[in-house]
Motif scaffolding. Structure first.
Motif, PDB file in Angstrom:
ATOM      1  N   GLU A 480       0.839  -1.196   0.000  1.00 49.41           N
ATOM      2  CA  GLU A 480       0.000   0.000   0.000  1.00 49.41           C
ATOM      3  C   GLU A 480       0.878   1.252   0.000  1.00 49.41           C
ATOM      4  O   GLU A 480       1.918   1.291   0.658  1.00 49.41           O
ATOM      5  N   GLU A 481       0.440   2.242  -0.750  1.00 51.31           N
ATOM      6  CA  GLU A 481       1.185   3.498  -0.852  1.00 51.31           C
ATOM      7  C   GLU A 481       0.234   4.651  -0.556  1.00 51.31           C
ATOM      8  O   GLU A 481      -0.829   4.768  -1.184  1.00 51.31           O
ATOM      9  N   VAL A 491      -0.232  -0.980  -4.654  1.00 55.96           N
ATOM     10  CA  VAL A 491       0.877  -0.882  -5.617  1.00 55.96           C
ATOM     11  C   VAL A 491       1.671  -2.192  -5.632  1.00 55.96           C
ATOM     12  O   VAL A 491       1.672  -2.963  -4.664  1.00 55.96           O
ATOM     13  N   VAL A 492       2.329  -2.431  -6.752  1.00 56.20           N
ATOM     14  CA  VAL A 492       3.200  -3.603  -6.890  1.00 56.20           C
ATOM     15  C   VAL A 492       4.516  -3.328  -6.181  1.00 56.20           C
ATOM     16  O   VAL A 492       5.177  -2.312  -6.439  1.00 56.20           O
TER      17      VAL A 492
END
Length: 532
Positions: A480-481, A491-492
């Motif tokens: 998570e961003e 997010v990857v």
């Protein structure tokens, strides 16, 4: 006289001392042996046949509490099929196989199949052509989210006559309304892209309680109600045997136990369990009656509480799953689930982890059965049935199993990560060959999986699993961003290339099987601590 007794006592004491000293030396020797081998318990170099001091990780994980031997019931059962088995069943016509089916039992046992229109048609047809094939139109109830005819069988839309409160301000039912609209304009089965907007999973949970009410309304008073899904494989012979040992006038709710809600109102905040819908579950007549009973005003004769489908609607909206809600409703009428794992099995055919927990026990159901497996297994079963003994996991092994000489090592094959333990980095395992050597060094290891390329991971297992073909792929990790506006975005974080090589210890598996002859059938008792 005393003068003669004293020397004899001394003699006895000397003999006793020597005996005691000799025994003490043995105990000390054994203690030292155990002490020095403590770093590698139950290990030996299988290739050389002598003991080694090996790293402790090779012993594998300790047995879990759930692996303790369950209570076993020595039921003597018999098959109701006639003829019991059919020679060359793999080539027989379906009608010939179904001629052996004990249809008279459907007067007491009601099968209820749950499906969805959006499911794979191959999966639905495989179910109707095999497990459900021997039921007549009147014997089998099929509940779905759309009324239609499949394989000449009527499918009932169980959502069609639900109260308006189900639809009102309920985004889940937008999927149902869209499906109905597309059917009316003729695009449901032709406009593939538009049909993808229908999320049938969001409708699935609303079928459980209405399905139970409708099953009772259409087939009231049956001894047993068997609820299952399109990818559930049922060994009907074993289920009939099992139910013959139980009293339907007592409340029974049986299946494979899964963790449910916490009863906040209970004194000790009891954690409840429910029967996983995938492997199927069974309700007795008494359990269904207890669930459907409603309070009545003695003066007016009117019901003073809503029917089952409305009583729990608020919870249905909030909960993810209908089987979870079913378990909670039964808990609230003092009927907890009776966990009969591994008889009701959450694993697919290719995923059964053969072990002492999956060997001498009867197989009642399997979950996530592929259409191909369902067709082959159903015909194979008709040729394997015995009058005096149910089908065991030991028998299922002969249908399809790993670990033969010609399949001791398979490239592009994933056999599991079940009951596994991984060597630490200091083991310096960097290939399928060194992973195999690590498995050979631990006598608990029965199979291994090498996850190559970027992963570089060796997985050792002490249960035996067939697995399935798997090409090299990329495993994606997500995180998570936090965004500037305060929101969180998925997010990857990492992408790992992986290929799969599986191997089995052929001779070790053969010895393991020879040591387990299953002279007694292990009909396990109910438990919610013994779970898969």
């Amino acid at each position: 006289m005393a003068l003669h007794i004293i020397p004899m006592q001394v003699l006895l004491n000397k003999r006793f001392s020597r005996t005691f000293l000799f025994a003490a030396l043995i105990v000390v020797s054994l203690s030292l042996t155990l002490y020095w081998s403590g770093a590698s318990p139950r290990l030996r170099d299988n290739a050389r046949g002598h003991s080694l001091t090996l790293p402790s990780w090779l012993s594998g994980p300790a047995d879990s509490p759930s692996a303790a031997a369950p209570e076993i019931y020595p039921y003597e059962t018999t098959s109701q099929f006639f003829p019991v088995s059919i020679p060359d069943a793999t080539k027989a016509k379906t009608s010939d196989l179904c001629a052996s089916f004990p249809s008279h039992l459907t007067q007491r046992i009601q099968p209820v199949l749950k499906m969805g229109h959006g499911e794979s048609r191959s999966k639905i047809e495989a179910q109707l052509d095999t497990v459900s094939a021997c039921f007549s139109q009147d014997e089998l109830l099929i509940f779905s989210d759309l009324d239609e005819t499949i394989r000449g069988r009527s499918v009932i839309d169980i959502l069609a006559d639900l109260p308006e409160s189900y639809r009102h301000d309920n985004p889940d039912f937008d999927n149902y309304l869209l499906m109905q609209e597309m059917r009316r304009n003729g695009t449901l089965d032709t406009d593939v892209e538009a049909a993808k907007k229908i999320d049938g999973w969001r409708l699935d949970k609303y079928k459980f309680l209405p399905g139970l009410e409708r099953a009772w309304a259409m087939r009231p008073g049956r001894d047993w109600y068997v609820f299952y899904e399109t990818d559930t494989y049922i060994v009907w012979d074993n289920l009939f045997r099992f139910l013959s040992t139980l009293d339907p006038s007592k409340p029974h709710y049986m299946g494979s136990p899964s963790p449910g809600r916490v009863d906040e109102a209970s004194k000790d905040k009891t954690k409840t369990w429910f029967a996983n819908g995938g492997p199927g579950y069974v309700l007795s007549r008494a359990a269904v009656e207890a669930l459907l009973v409603r309070k009545v005003d003695g003066a007016t004769g009117r019901y003073v509480d809503p029917p089952l489908t409305l009583r729990w609607l608020d919870l249905l909206r909030r909960d993810c799953c209908g089987d979870s809600v079913m378990g909670w409703t039964l808990w609230n009428v003092s009927i907890p689930v009776e966990g009969y794992w591994p008889l009701f099995n959450p694993h697919p055919m290719h995923g059964v982890p053969y072990s002492d927990l999956y060997w001498c026990q009867p197989v009642i159901t399997l979950h996530k059965t592929t259409p191909g497996d369902m067709a082959e297994l159903w015909r194979w079963e008709h040729g394997r049935r015995r009058r005096d003994k149910p089908l065991l996991y030991q028998d299922l092994w002969s249908f399809r199993h790993p670990g033969d000489a010609e399949t001791a090592l398979l490239k592009d094959w994933d056999n599991g990560r079940w009951a596994d333990y991984k060597p630490p980095p200091e083991a310096k395992i960097d290939s399928a060959a060194t992973c195999r050597s690590a498995c050979e060094a631990s006598d608990r290891c029965l199979q291994f999986l090498w996850r190559g390329l970027d992963a570089g991971e060796c997985v050792l297992m002490f249960q035996i699993r067939y697995g399935q073909a798997r090409k090299p792929d990329v495993v994606t990790d997500y995180g998570e961003e936090k965004q500037p506006d305060g929101s969180v975005k998925k997010v990857v974080t990492k992408e790992t290339r992986v290929d799969y090589t599986s191997g089995w210890m052929v001779e070790r598996i053969q010895r393991w099987r020879e040591e387990r002859t299953c002279e007694a059938v292990q009909w396990v008792g109910p438990s919610i601590t013994r779970i898969f």
